[in-house]
Design an enzyme around this catalytic site. Structure first.
Site, mmCIF file in Angstrom:
data_model
loop_
_atom_site.group_PDB
_atom_site.id
_atom_site.type_symbol
_atom_site.label_atom_id
_atom_site.label_comp_id
_atom_site.label_asym_id
_atom_site.label_seq_id
_atom_site.Cartn_x
_atom_site.Cartn_y
_atom_site.Cartn_z
ATOM 1 N N ALA A 53 0.840 -1.202 0.000
ATOM 2 C CA ALA A 53 0.000 0.000 0.000
ATOM 3 C C ALA A 53 0.874 1.251 0.000
ATOM 4 C CB ALA A 53 -0.992 -0.008 1.156
ATOM 5 N N HIS A 54 1.753 1.302 -0.975
ATOM 6 C CA HIS A 54 2.574 2.485 -1.198
ATOM 7 C C HIS A 54 3.197 2.388 -2.588
ATOM 8 C CE1 HIS A 54 5.527 -0.366 0.757
ATOM 9 N NE2 HIS A 54 6.126 -0.091 -0.370
ATOM 10 N N ALA A 55 3.817 3.495 -3.001
ATOM 11 C CA ALA A 55 4.591 3.514 -4.253
ATOM 12 C C ALA A 55 5.978 4.049 -3.929
ATOM 13 C CB ALA A 55 3.903 4.396 -5.284
ATOM 14 N N ARG A 100 1.503 -0.522 -5.067
ATOM 15 C CA ARG A 100 1.398 -1.972 -4.961
ATOM 16 C C ARG A 100 0.814 -2.380 -3.612
ATOM 17 N NH1 ARG A 100 6.870 -1.935 -4.403
ATOM 18 N NH2 ARG A 100 6.607 -0.166 -5.768
#
Ligand code: TYD
Length: 138
Positions: A53-55, A100
């Site tokens: 839960a980040h890029a 993702r």
């Protein structure tokens, strides 16, 4: 930040058979198109837990299910792709600028990540709206 989910690719590593077991190898600028500066791995993931839960702004990664299985949802702000990793000789190359999420971890799964840079919190985008704004303004 202009990357799309289709810039991410599934890489099949050579599986070197041996009567005592198999071995797969990843070398800098060979199986991965970058130099590996960090390896980390996720393990003992509680049932039902999600990760990611980040890029990332610069980081490139090869993600391997060293044991067990999990799904990775890739998201470029327009298109989402879901990829299941369940073989230790398959890697998912994730380019910068991709949101993702890692979900559906099997019991005992080990997620090994070969990364192009050392850890730097400033390279993370952890807010989804901020991610969408960045993607829409490039
Ligand atoms: P994070 O990358 O958010 O985890 P995941 O994507 O697997 O869910 O990292 C979780 C925590 O671990 C966060 O507090 C930062 C820390 N961390 C490090 O200290 N060094 C590292 O190399 C990584 C990947 C994380």
């Amino acid at each position: 930040m202009k990357s799309s989910v289709f810039d991410c690719s599934v890489i099949e590593l050579a599986k070197n058979h041996h009567q005592k077991g198999n071995i797969s190898v990843v070398e800098n600028n060979a199986e991965v198109p970058f130099s590996i500066n960090r390896i980390y791995y996720l393990y003992d993931i509680p049932g039902g837990e999600d990760r990611g839960a980040h890029a990332h702004i610069e980081l490139k990664q090869l993600i391997i299910a060293a044991s067990g299985s999990f799904d990775i949802i890739l998201d470029d702000g327009k298109v989402k792709r879901s990829i299941t990793l369940n073989r230790p000789y398959i890697g998912l190359l994730v380019v910068p600028g991709i949101w993702r999420e890692l979900i559906n971890f099997s019991s005992g799964a080990i997620c090994m990540v070969l990364a192009s840079e050392v850890y730097d919190e400033k390279d993370y985008i952890r807010d989804y709206n901020e991610f969408l704004n960045l993607k829409n303004n490039v």
